[in-house]
Design a protein around this motif. Structure first.
Motif, PDB file in Angstrom:
ATOM      1  N   ALA A  26       0.820  -1.160  -0.148  1.00 35.27           N
ATOM      2  CA  ALA A  26      -0.136  -0.048   0.015  1.00 35.27           C
ATOM      3  C   ALA A  26       0.701   1.357   0.293  1.00 35.27           C
ATOM      4  O   ALA A  26       0.109   2.484  -0.209  1.00 35.27           O
ATOM      5  CB  ALA A  26      -0.918   0.052   1.228  1.00 35.27           C
ATOM      6  N   ILE A  27       1.956   1.187   0.161  1.00 33.44           N
ATOM      7  CA  ILE A  27       2.985   2.391   0.097  1.00 33.44           C
ATOM      8  C   ILE A  27       3.433   2.688  -1.029  1.00 33.44           C
ATOM      9  O   ILE A  27       3.941   1.803  -1.798  1.00 33.44           O
ATOM     10  CB  ILE A  27       4.354   2.049   1.102  1.00 33.44           C
ATOM     11  N   ALA A  28       2.931   3.829  -1.615  1.00 35.82           N
ATOM     12  CA  ALA A  28       3.152   4.139  -3.106  1.00 35.82           C
ATOM     13  C   ALA A  28       4.590   4.415  -3.258  1.00 35.82           C
ATOM     14  O   ALA A  28       5.133   4.015  -4.756  1.00 35.82           O
ATOM     15  CB  ALA A  28       2.361   5.204  -3.333  1.00 35.82           C
ATOM     16  N   ASP A  29       5.314   5.040  -2.680  1.00 29.61           N
ATOM     17  CA  ASP A  29       6.757   5.511  -2.649  1.00 29.61           C
ATOM     18  C   ASP A  29       7.685   4.313  -2.676  1.00 29.61           C
ATOM     19  O   ASP A  29       7.948   3.714  -1.518  1.00 29.61           O
ATOM     20  CB  ASP A  29       7.075   6.421  -1.882  1.00 29.61           C
ATOM     21  N   PRO A  30       8.201   3.880  -3.858  1.00 33.75           N
ATOM     22  CA  PRO A  30       9.334   2.504  -3.837  1.00 33.75           C
ATOM     23  C   PRO A  30      10.368   2.755  -2.784  1.00 33.75           C
ATOM     24  O   PRO A  30      10.522   1.804  -2.197  1.00 33.75           O
ATOM     25  CB  PRO A  30       9.727   2.518  -5.238  1.00 33.75           C
ATOM     26  N   ALA A  31      10.963   3.964  -2.760  1.00 34.78           N
ATOM     27  CA  ALA A  31      11.962   4.020  -1.770  1.00 34.78           C
ATOM     28  C   ALA A  31      11.537   3.940  -0.201  1.00 34.78           C
ATOM     29  O   ALA A  31      12.410   3.148   0.576  1.00 34.78           O
ATOM     30  CB  ALA A  31      12.674   5.368  -1.905  1.00 34.78           C
ATOM     31  N   ARG A  32      10.224   4.535  -0.022  1.00 29.00           N
ATOM     32  CA  ARG A  32       9.877   4.586   1.301  1.00 29.00           C
ATOM     33  C   ARG A  32       9.538   3.011   1.702  1.00 29.00           C
ATOM     34  O   ARG A  32       9.711   2.524   2.794  1.00 29.00           O
ATOM     35  CB  ARG A  32       8.468   5.508   1.412  1.00 29.00           C
ATOM     36  N   ARG A  33       8.617   2.176   0.572  1.00 25.21           N
ATOM     37  CA  ARG A  33       8.192   0.947   0.878  1.00 25.21           C
ATOM     38  C   ARG A  33       9.482  -0.179   1.276  1.00 25.21           C
ATOM     39  O   ARG A  33       9.511  -0.810   2.161  1.00 25.21           O
ATOM     40  CB  ARG A  33       7.641   0.423  -0.420  1.00 25.21           C
ATOM     41  N   LEU A  34      10.518   0.132   0.530  1.00 23.07           N
ATOM     42  CA  LEU A  34      11.711  -0.631   0.634  1.00 23.07           C
ATOM     43  C   LEU A  34      12.294  -0.329   2.009  1.00 23.07           C
ATOM     44  O   LEU A  34      12.836  -1.182   2.836  1.00 23.07           O
ATOM     45  CB  LEU A  34      12.874  -0.402  -0.304  1.00 23.07           C
ATOM     46  N   ARG A  35      12.433   0.920   2.373  1.00 24.28           N
ATOM     47  CA  ARG A  35      12.952   1.526   3.843  1.00 24.28           C
ATOM     48  C   ARG A  35      12.130   0.618   4.763  1.00 24.28           C
ATOM     49  O   ARG A  35      12.611   0.106   5.764  1.00 24.28           O
ATOM     50  CB  ARG A  35      12.984   2.870   3.687  1.00 24.28           C
ATOM     51  N   GLU A  36      10.716   0.778   4.891  1.00 26.97           N
ATOM     52  CA  GLU A  36       9.990   0.346   5.908  1.00 26.97           C
ATOM     53  C   GLU A  36      10.123  -1.353   6.007  1.00 26.97           C
ATOM     54  O   GLU A  36      10.188  -1.699   7.068  1.00 26.97           O
ATOM     55  CB  GLU A  36       8.574   0.707   5.434  1.00 26.97           C
ATOM     56  N   LEU A  37       9.999  -2.016   4.771  1.00 25.65           N
ATOM     57  CA  LEU A  37       9.977  -3.392   4.798  1.00 25.65           C
ATOM     58  C   LEU A  37      11.479  -3.850   5.409  1.00 25.65           C
ATOM     59  O   LEU A  37      11.437  -4.446   6.158  1.00 25.65           O
ATOM     60  CB  LEU A  37      10.046  -3.825   3.276  1.00 25.65           C
ATOM     61  N   LEU A  38      12.453  -3.098   4.776  1.00 24.62           N
ATOM     62  CA  LEU A  38      13.994  -3.421   5.316  1.00 24.62           C
ATOM     63  C   LEU A  38      13.690  -3.191   7.079  1.00 24.62           C
ATOM     64  O   LEU A  38      14.480  -4.214   7.687  1.00 24.62           O
ATOM     65  CB  LEU A  38      14.907  -3.015   4.637  1.00 24.62           C
ATOM     66  N   THR A  39      13.473  -2.161   7.315  1.00 27.84           N
ATOM     67  CA  THR A  39      13.346  -1.817   8.886  1.00 27.84           C
ATOM     68  C   THR A  39      12.769  -3.127   9.672  1.00 27.84           C
ATOM     69  O   THR A  39      13.153  -3.479  10.731  1.00 27.84           O
ATOM     70  CB  THR A  39      12.848  -0.350   9.154  1.00 27.84           C
ATOM     71  N   THR A  40      11.531  -3.281   8.987  1.00 28.73           N
ATOM     72  CA  THR A  40      10.800  -4.287   9.808  1.00 28.73           C
ATOM     73  C   THR A  40      11.513  -5.629   9.715  1.00 28.73           C
ATOM     74  O   THR A  40      11.446  -6.381  10.859  1.00 28.73           O
ATOM     75  CB  THR A  40       9.492  -4.448   9.229  1.00 28.73           C
ATOM     76  N   VAL A  41      11.998  -5.938   8.653  1.00 22.38           N
ATOM     77  CA  VAL A  41      12.693  -7.154   8.731  1.00 22.38           C
ATOM     78  C   VAL A  41      13.864  -7.183   9.622  1.00 22.38           C
ATOM     79  O   VAL A  41      14.022  -8.429  10.479  1.00 22.38           O
ATOM     80  CB  VAL A  41      13.220  -7.716   7.095  1.00 22.38           C
TER      81      VAL A  41
END
Length: 53
Positions: A26-41
């Motif tokens: 649902a996060i439109a910005d790819p850079a933000r999506r990757l940052r959020e995903l990696l932070t969570t992982v």
């Protein structure tokens, strides 16, 4: 490093299922999506590692 990231993402997807990934889709910005995903992982891996020791 790419292999490590791929392995971490695969483990997280396996343990959290598709529902866990849907919130990131649902996060439109790819850079933000990757940052959020990696932070969570990374946070999930750190938390799990501390529980096992």
């Amino acid at each position: 490093m790419d292999e490590l990231i791929a392995a971490a993402l695969a483990e997280w997807a396996r343990s959290h299922g598709e529902e866990g990934l849907a919130e990131f889709a649902a996060i439109a910005d790819p850079a933000r999506r990757l940052r959020e995903l990696l932070t969570t992982v990374v946070q999930s891996s750190s938390h799990r590692r501390r529980r096992c020791t």
